[in-house]
Design a protein around this motif. Structure first.
Motif, PDB file in Angstrom:
ATOM      1  N   ARG A 103      53.714  20.911  13.438  1.00  0.00           N
ATOM      2  CA  ARG A 103      53.106  20.046  14.456  1.00  0.00           C
ATOM      3  C   ARG A 103      52.744  18.690  13.854  1.00  0.00           C
ATOM      4  N   PRO A 104      52.933  17.579  14.600  1.00  0.00           N
ATOM      5  CA  PRO A 104      52.531  16.256  14.096  1.00  0.00           C
ATOM      6  C   PRO A 104      51.058  16.240  13.715  1.00  0.00           C
ATOM      7  N   PRO A 105      50.692  15.500  12.662  1.00  0.00           N
ATOM      8  CA  PRO A 105      49.323  15.523  12.149  1.00  0.00           C
ATOM      9  C   PRO A 105      48.290  14.856  13.053  1.00  0.00           C
ATOM     10  N   ILE A 106      48.724  13.974  13.927  1.00  0.00           N
ATOM     11  CA  ILE A 106      47.809  13.313  14.862  1.00  0.00           C
ATOM     12  C   ILE A 106      48.425  13.331  16.251  1.00  0.00           C
ATOM     13  N   ASP A 107      47.577  13.226  17.254  1.00  0.00           N
ATOM     14  CA  ASP A 107      48.048  13.228  18.643  1.00  0.00           C
ATOM     15  C   ASP A 107      48.332  11.803  19.095  1.00  0.00           C
ATOM     16  N   LEU A 108      49.589  11.535  19.386  1.00  0.00           N
ATOM     17  CA  LEU A 108      49.998  10.244  19.922  1.00  0.00           C
ATOM     18  C   LEU A 108      50.671  10.486  21.263  1.00  0.00           C
ATOM     19  N   HIS A 109      50.443   9.590  22.205  1.00  0.00           N
ATOM     20  CA  HIS A 109      50.963   9.792  23.555  1.00  0.00           C
ATOM     21  C   HIS A 109      51.755   8.571  24.017  1.00  0.00           C
ATOM     22  N   GLY A 110      52.569   8.784  25.037  1.00  0.00           N
ATOM     23  CA  GLY A 110      53.378   7.706  25.568  1.00  0.00           C
ATOM     24  C   GLY A 110      54.851   7.952  25.322  1.00  0.00           C
ATOM     25  N   LEU A 111      55.682   7.098  25.886  1.00  0.00           N
ATOM     26  CA  LEU A 111      57.134   7.261  25.790  1.00  0.00           C
ATOM     27  C   LEU A 111      57.625   7.261  24.354  1.00  0.00           C
ATOM     28  N   HIS A 112      57.206   6.282  23.570  1.00  0.00           N
ATOM     29  CA  HIS A 112      57.678   6.186  22.183  1.00  0.00           C
ATOM     30  C   HIS A 112      57.179   7.363  21.358  1.00  0.00           C
ATOM     31  N   ALA A 113      55.973   7.817  21.654  1.00  0.00           N
ATOM     32  CA  ALA A 113      55.411   8.953  20.921  1.00  0.00           C
ATOM     33  C   ALA A 113      56.187  10.235  21.206  1.00  0.00           C
ATOM     34  N   ARG A 114      56.680  10.398  22.421  1.00  0.00           N
ATOM     35  CA  ARG A 114      57.441  11.614  22.747  1.00  0.00           C
ATOM     36  C   ARG A 114      58.681  11.722  21.866  1.00  0.00           C
ATOM     37  N   TYR A 115      59.391  10.626  21.711  1.00  0.00           N
ATOM     38  CA  TYR A 115      60.575  10.642  20.846  1.00  0.00           C
ATOM     39  C   TYR A 115      60.175  10.815  19.383  1.00  0.00           C
ATOM     40  N   ALA A 116      59.130  10.110  18.960  1.00  0.00           N
ATOM     41  CA  ALA A 116      58.684  10.203  17.567  1.00  0.00           C
ATOM     42  C   ALA A 116      58.179  11.604  17.236  1.00  0.00           C
ATOM     43  N   ASN A 117      57.414  12.203  18.148  1.00  0.00           N
ATOM     44  CA  ASN A 117      56.895  13.557  17.929  1.00  0.00           C
ATOM     45  C   ASN A 117      58.030  14.571  17.810  1.00  0.00           C
ATOM     46  N   ALA A 118      59.006  14.465  18.720  1.00  0.00           N
ATOM     47  CA  ALA A 118      60.137  15.404  18.695  1.00  0.00           C
ATOM     48  C   ALA A 118      60.934  15.243  17.399  1.00  0.00           C
ATOM     49  N   THR A 119      61.098  14.003  16.958  1.00  0.00           N
ATOM     50  CA  THR A 119      61.826  13.742  15.715  1.00  0.00           C
ATOM     51  C   THR A 119      61.053  14.293  14.525  1.00  0.00           C
ATOM     52  N   TYR A 120      59.740  14.133  14.533  1.00  0.00           N
ATOM     53  CA  TYR A 120      58.900  14.642  13.443  1.00  0.00           C
ATOM     54  C   TYR A 120      59.031  16.164  13.341  1.00  0.00           C
ATOM     55  N   VAL A 121      58.932  16.863  14.458  1.00  0.00           N
ATOM     56  CA  VAL A 121      59.019  18.330  14.459  1.00  0.00           C
ATOM     57  C   VAL A 121      60.387  18.777  13.944  1.00  0.00           C
ATOM     58  N   ALA A 122      61.457  18.124  14.435  1.00  0.00           N
ATOM     59  CA  ALA A 122      62.807  18.492  14.002  1.00  0.00           C
ATOM     60  C   ALA A 122      62.991  18.230  12.510  1.00  0.00           C
ATOM     61  N   ALA A 123      62.491  17.093  12.041  1.00  0.00           N
ATOM     62  CA  ALA A 123      62.620  16.759  10.618  1.00  0.00           C
ATOM     63  C   ALA A 123      61.793  17.705   9.750  1.00  0.00           C
ATOM     64  N   SER A 124      60.613  18.098  10.234  1.00  0.00           N
ATOM     65  CA  SER A 124      59.766  19.023   9.494  1.00  0.00           C
ATOM     66  C   SER A 124      60.446  20.377   9.349  1.00  0.00           C
ATOM     67  N   LYS A 125      61.024  20.861  10.418  1.00  0.00           N
ATOM     68  CA  LYS A 125      61.708  22.156  10.378  1.00  0.00           C
ATOM     69  C   LYS A 125      62.928  22.103   9.455  1.00  0.00           C
ATOM     70  N   ALA A 126      63.572  20.923   9.400  1.00  0.00           N
ATOM     71  CA  ALA A 126      64.744  20.771   8.543  1.00  0.00           C
ATOM     72  C   ALA A 126      64.360  20.433   7.103  1.00  0.00           C
TER      73      ALA A 126
END
Length: 245
Positions: free
Chosen positions: A64-87
């Protein structure tokens, strides 16, 4: 005719041999053992399911991302962070995204490609694949093709900046800016940095940036995260002037 005991639906019923058949006579201990076995099996299954669910939740929490960020750009960034973390390639993806951002800043052609609404989504997605496939991680490639397909490539710089926020939070980095009337010496900068560490916590790392603004006359302005402290002479003069009747 001779009758035997048959167990049907959990109840004992007296029926003839022709009706019951030879396989319908079950000793009571066999029934009890079977029921206990099924109950134990069901309990074990529920236990395994609970353990699997707990492990699943723990795994999701780990990525899970370390901080809560919201908004359109955050949705893409959060999803990328989770995918990169799992990889297991968070830092690699960060470097790739920063490289793309720098290319957009230095190359007019690339920046125009990202922002041009006249290029169809399919053409942009194909161009992204041609440019990046085999040259970046799958996580970065998936982000870029998704942005192309959603006509959001123009938002790449802001998405990269948001991803950087997540990475800095993961590393415990806190950005701080010192603005002074004159350039600070190394000793002065170190003293201010140490004072900031006591405010942000020992487990945090202060990333310090210094700026010079002669209009301050003297003193400092300090920005730590979203907190701002004005200790400049110009600010004090302004406050004094407001009190003069």
């Amino acid at each position: 005719p001779h009758r035997t005991a048959c167990v049907l639906g959990g109840k004992t019923k007296r029926q003839s041999n022709s009706s019951c058949g030879r396989t319908t006579v079950f000793p009571l201990f066999h029934i009890t053992t079977t029921m206990l076995s099924r109950f134990t099996s069901a309990s074990a299954t529920r236990s395994v399911v609970r353990q699997m669910a707990a492990r699943s939740f723990a795994t999701e929490a780990a990525h899970r991302p370390p901080i809560d960020l919201h908004g359109l750009h955050a949705r893409y960034a959060n999803a990328t962070y989770v995918a990169a973390s799992k990889a297991g390639n968070l830092e690699k993806v960060e470097g790739e995204l920063l490289a793309l951002q720098q290319t957009a800043e230095s190359s007019t052609a690339f920046a125009s490609f990202l922002e041009n609404p006249m290029i169809s989504r399919d053409d942009k997605e194909k161009s992204v694949l041609d440019m990046l496939k085999g040259k970046t991680s799958d996580t970065t490639l998936n982000l870029m093709t998704t942005l192309a397909g959603n006509a959001r490539l123009g938002d790449l710089p802001k998405i990269v900046s948001t991803y950087q926020q997540l990475m800095k939070a993961k590393r415990g980095e806190v950005e701080a800016t010192i603005i002074s009337a004159d350039e600070l010496t190394k000793a002065q900068t170190d003293a201010v940095a140490n004072a900031m560490k006591s405010q942000v916590g020992k487990d945090k790392k202060v990333i310090l940036e210094t700026k010079v603004d002669p209009s301050l006359i003297g003193g400092l302005q300090v920005q730590i995260g979203d907190q701002f402290l004005d200790l400049s002479v110009a600010s004090r003069i302004s406050e004094l002037s407001k009190t003069v009747v």
